[in-house]
Design a protein around this motif. Structure first.
Motif, PDB file in Angstrom:
ATOM      1  N   ARG A 101       0.808  -1.217   0.000  1.00  0.00           N
ATOM      2  CA  ARG A 101       0.000   0.000   0.000  1.00  0.00           C
ATOM      3  C   ARG A 101       0.841   1.267   0.000  1.00  0.00           C
ATOM      4  O   ARG A 101       0.318   2.366  -0.198  1.00  0.00           O
ATOM      5  CB  ARG A 101      -0.925   0.003   1.225  1.00  0.00           C
ATOM      6  CG  ARG A 101      -1.947  -1.131   1.209  1.00  0.00           C
ATOM      7  CD  ARG A 101      -2.743  -1.162   2.487  1.00  0.00           C
ATOM      8  NE  ARG A 101      -3.658  -2.309   2.517  1.00  0.00           N
ATOM      9  CZ  ARG A 101      -4.415  -2.641   3.571  1.00  0.00           C
ATOM     10  NH1 ARG A 101      -4.363  -1.894   4.676  1.00  0.00           N
ATOM     11  NH2 ARG A 101      -5.203  -3.690   3.514  1.00  0.00           N
ATOM     12  N   VAL A 102       2.129   1.118   0.233  1.00  0.00           N
ATOM     13  CA  VAL A 102       3.033   2.276   0.244  1.00  0.00           C
ATOM     14  C   VAL A 102       3.628   2.423  -1.153  1.00  0.00           C
ATOM     15  O   VAL A 102       4.302   1.494  -1.633  1.00  0.00           O
ATOM     16  CB  VAL A 102       4.147   2.102   1.290  1.00  0.00           C
ATOM     17  CG1 VAL A 102       5.024   3.349   1.343  1.00  0.00           C
ATOM     18  CG2 VAL A 102       3.553   1.783   2.655  1.00  0.00           C
ATOM     19  N   PRO A 103       3.395   3.537  -1.841  1.00  0.00           N
ATOM     20  CA  PRO A 103       3.772   3.667  -3.264  1.00  0.00           C
ATOM     21  C   PRO A 103       5.224   3.354  -3.566  1.00  0.00           C
ATOM     22  O   PRO A 103       5.520   2.479  -4.355  1.00  0.00           O
ATOM     23  CB  PRO A 103       3.422   5.124  -3.577  1.00  0.00           C
ATOM     24  CG  PRO A 103       2.370   5.490  -2.587  1.00  0.00           C
ATOM     25  CD  PRO A 103       2.701   4.740  -1.344  1.00  0.00           C
ATOM     26  N   LEU A 104       6.179   4.053  -2.950  1.00  0.00           N
ATOM     27  CA  LEU A 104       7.580   3.888  -3.299  1.00  0.00           C
ATOM     28  C   LEU A 104       8.158   2.603  -2.719  1.00  0.00           C
ATOM     29  O   LEU A 104       8.923   1.895  -3.378  1.00  0.00           O
ATOM     30  CB  LEU A 104       8.386   5.101  -2.810  1.00  0.00           C
ATOM     31  CG  LEU A 104       9.888   5.071  -3.098  1.00  0.00           C
ATOM     32  CD1 LEU A 104      10.137   5.016  -4.600  1.00  0.00           C
ATOM     33  CD2 LEU A 104      10.581   6.275  -2.476  1.00  0.00           C
ATOM     34  N   VAL A 105       7.752   2.288  -1.494  1.00  0.00           N
ATOM     35  CA  VAL A 105       8.304   1.117  -0.800  1.00  0.00           C
ATOM     36  C   VAL A 105       7.919  -0.170  -1.509  1.00  0.00           C
ATOM     37  O   VAL A 105       8.721  -1.100  -1.622  1.00  0.00           O
ATOM     38  CB  VAL A 105       7.839   1.101   0.666  1.00  0.00           C
ATOM     39  CG1 VAL A 105       8.324  -0.161   1.371  1.00  0.00           C
ATOM     40  CG2 VAL A 105       8.348   2.338   1.391  1.00  0.00           C
ATOM     41  N   ARG A 106       6.689  -0.260  -2.015  1.00  0.00           N
ATOM     42  CA  ARG A 106       6.244  -1.507  -2.645  1.00  0.00           C
ATOM     43  C   ARG A 106       7.041  -1.815  -3.911  1.00  0.00           C
ATOM     44  O   ARG A 106       7.326  -2.982  -4.206  1.00  0.00           O
ATOM     45  CB  ARG A 106       4.753  -1.416  -2.955  1.00  0.00           C
ATOM     46  CG  ARG A 106       4.376  -0.422  -4.045  1.00  0.00           C
ATOM     47  CD  ARG A 106       2.883  -0.326  -4.175  1.00  0.00           C
ATOM     48  NE  ARG A 106       2.497   0.696  -5.165  1.00  0.00           N
ATOM     49  CZ  ARG A 106       1.251   1.126  -5.334  1.00  0.00           C
ATOM     50  NH1 ARG A 106       0.281   0.651  -4.573  1.00  0.00           N
ATOM     51  NH2 ARG A 106       0.976   2.039  -6.248  1.00  0.00           N
ATOM     52  N   THR A 107       7.437  -0.775  -4.651  1.00  0.00           N
ATOM     53  CA  THR A 107       8.236  -1.003  -5.857  1.00  0.00           C
ATOM     54  C   THR A 107       9.616  -1.555  -5.505  1.00  0.00           C
ATOM     55  O   THR A 107      10.096  -2.511  -6.122  1.00  0.00           O
ATOM     56  CB  THR A 107       8.386   0.307  -6.645  1.00  0.00           C
ATOM     57  OG1 THR A 107       7.085   0.824  -6.941  1.00  0.00           O
ATOM     58  CG2 THR A 107       9.148   0.067  -7.938  1.00  0.00           C
ATOM     59  N   ILE A 108      10.244  -0.950  -4.504  1.00  0.00           N
ATOM     60  CA  ILE A 108      11.565  -1.417  -4.077  1.00  0.00           C
ATOM     61  C   ILE A 108      11.469  -2.828  -3.517  1.00  0.00           C
ATOM     62  O   ILE A 108      12.284  -3.702  -3.838  1.00  0.00           O
ATOM     63  CB  ILE A 108      12.160  -0.453  -3.034  1.00  0.00           C
ATOM     64  CG1 ILE A 108      12.336   0.946  -3.642  1.00  0.00           C
ATOM     65  CG2 ILE A 108      13.487  -0.981  -2.519  1.00  0.00           C
ATOM     66  CD1 ILE A 108      12.801   1.987  -2.645  1.00  0.00           C
ATOM     67  N   TYR A 109      10.444  -3.085  -2.690  1.00  0.00           N
ATOM     68  CA  TYR A 109      10.303  -4.392  -2.053  1.00  0.00           C
ATOM     69  C   TYR A 109      10.084  -5.494  -3.086  1.00  0.00           C
ATOM     70  O   TYR A 109      10.719  -6.551  -3.030  1.00  0.00           O
ATOM     71  CB  TYR A 109       9.134  -4.363  -1.066  1.00  0.00           C
ATOM     72  CG  TYR A 109       8.818  -5.709  -0.455  1.00  0.00           C
ATOM     73  CD1 TYR A 109       9.627  -6.243   0.535  1.00  0.00           C
ATOM     74  CD2 TYR A 109       7.720  -6.447  -0.895  1.00  0.00           C
ATOM     75  CE1 TYR A 109       9.352  -7.475   1.091  1.00  0.00           C
ATOM     76  CE2 TYR A 109       7.434  -7.684  -0.350  1.00  0.00           C
ATOM     77  CZ  TYR A 109       8.242  -8.193   0.645  1.00  0.00           C
ATOM     78  OH  TYR A 109       7.972  -9.413   1.187  1.00  0.00           O
ATOM     79  N   LYS A 110       9.208  -5.251  -4.065  1.00  0.00           N
ATOM     80  CA  LYS A 110       8.932  -6.268  -5.081  1.00  0.00           C
ATOM     81  C   LYS A 110      10.163  -6.560  -5.933  1.00  0.00           C
ATOM     82  O   LYS A 110      10.445  -7.716  -6.259  1.00  0.00           O
ATOM     83  CB  LYS A 110       7.771  -5.807  -5.969  1.00  0.00           C
ATOM     84  CG  LYS A 110       6.416  -5.858  -5.295  1.00  0.00           C
ATOM     85  CD  LYS A 110       5.319  -5.426  -6.260  1.00  0.00           C
ATOM     86  CE  LYS A 110       3.947  -5.492  -5.595  1.00  0.00           C
ATOM     87  NZ  LYS A 110       2.867  -5.056  -6.527  1.00  0.00           N
ATOM     88  N   SER A 111      10.912  -5.510  -6.271  1.00  0.00           N
ATOM     89  CA  SER A 111      12.106  -5.703  -7.093  1.00  0.00           C
ATOM     90  C   SER A 111      13.171  -6.504  -6.346  1.00  0.00           C
ATOM     91  O   SER A 111      13.739  -7.464  -6.887  1.00  0.00           O
ATOM     92  CB  SER A 111      12.673  -4.346  -7.523  1.00  0.00           C
ATOM     93  OG  SER A 111      11.707  -3.601  -8.251  1.00  0.00           O
ATOM     94  N   VAL A 112      13.430  -6.118  -5.098  1.00  0.00           N
ATOM     95  CA  VAL A 112      14.449  -6.817  -4.319  1.00  0.00           C
ATOM     96  C   VAL A 112      14.025  -8.256  -4.045  1.00  0.00           C
ATOM     97  O   VAL A 112      14.832  -9.194  -4.137  1.00  0.00           O
ATOM     98  CB  VAL A 112      14.709  -6.067  -2.994  1.00  0.00           C
ATOM     99  CG1 VAL A 112      15.662  -6.861  -2.110  1.00  0.00           C
ATOM    100  CG2 VAL A 112      15.277  -4.678  -3.265  1.00  0.00           C
TER     101      VAL A 112
END
Length: 233
Positions: A101-112
């Protein structure tokens, strides 16, 4: 003239001995330095959160390096064990739902997460083979790490064109961590017998460290011919 030759030979021997010692000592020193740096890095992150009663340095008069790393490994193992249970999986899914639900964090988390799942997956086929492709022009060959078959939308587009493509990773020298993702026709890849570890050594050394290889055809030719068997009759 003789004295000059003697001096040159002594100088050459000293230089050769130094280079031989450097080849032996340098890898050991670099390995120890990297290991020591990782241990201290883990200790600096974990030790501040260890209660004083569980910290060995509270009872000893000297530092115990590696305590933080050991505790971190135990903690990660316990988390992995709990995550395999039904309750642990529910907690992980709940935590991921919050992160998504967190815009920037979810992108980083999914990529890592995707990177770690791809690299650490035991049954994956990523980077288990090394090959050669003609790049950057015909007649020039570059070594690549074979990743996987083209998938998803990319595979659909290639299938529509009647092409069977494979994703390969083209690393530069001497830093193989950076590189290019290239899709190559399967028949244009020459698969090698060397392991990815040997391929990485070859890249990092700029071609100086080549893995051992025994050509079965050459080895068969070098074997002595078998003597004819005499008949017993």
């Amino acid at each position: 003239m003789t004295e000059k030759l003697i001096k040159m030979s002594v100088t050459t021997r000293i230089r050769n001995n130094f280079l031989a010692g450097l080849i032996i000592c340098a890898p050991i020193a670099i390995t120890l330095w990297l290991t020591w740096s990782v241990v201290h890095w883990a200790d600096s992150w974990v030790r501040p959160y260890i209660p004083a009663r569980y910290d060995p340095e509270s009872y000893l008069n000297f530092a115990v390096p590696g305590t933080g790393l050991l505790i971190a490994m135990i903690f990660i193992t316990i988390v992995g064990f709990l995550a395999k249970n039904l309750i642990g999986q529910s907690i992980v899914r709940f935590g991921e739902s919050i992160v998504n639900r967190v815009p920037l964090v979810r992108t980083i988390y999914k990529s890592v997460k995707q990177i770690f799942e791809t690299v650490l997956k035991e049954q994956g086929t990523s980077f288990k083979k090394v090959g050669l492709i003609e790049y950057p022009s015909p007649g020039l060959w570059s070594m690549v790490f074979i990743s996987t078959d083209a998938k998803g939308e990319i595979a659909s587009k290639f299938n529509a064109m009647g092409q069977d493509m494979v994703a390969v990773f083209l690393p530069p020298t001497p830093v193989p961590t950076a590189g290019f993702l290239v899709f190559v026709a399967r028949e244009k890849i020459t698969v090698l017998d060397m392991t990815p570890e040997d391929g990485a050594k070859l890249l990092i050394s700029g071609g100086l460290v080549s893995p051992e290889y025994k050509d079965e055809l050459t080895e068969a030719k070098s074997l002595p011919a078998r003597a004819p068997v005499k008949s017993l009759t």
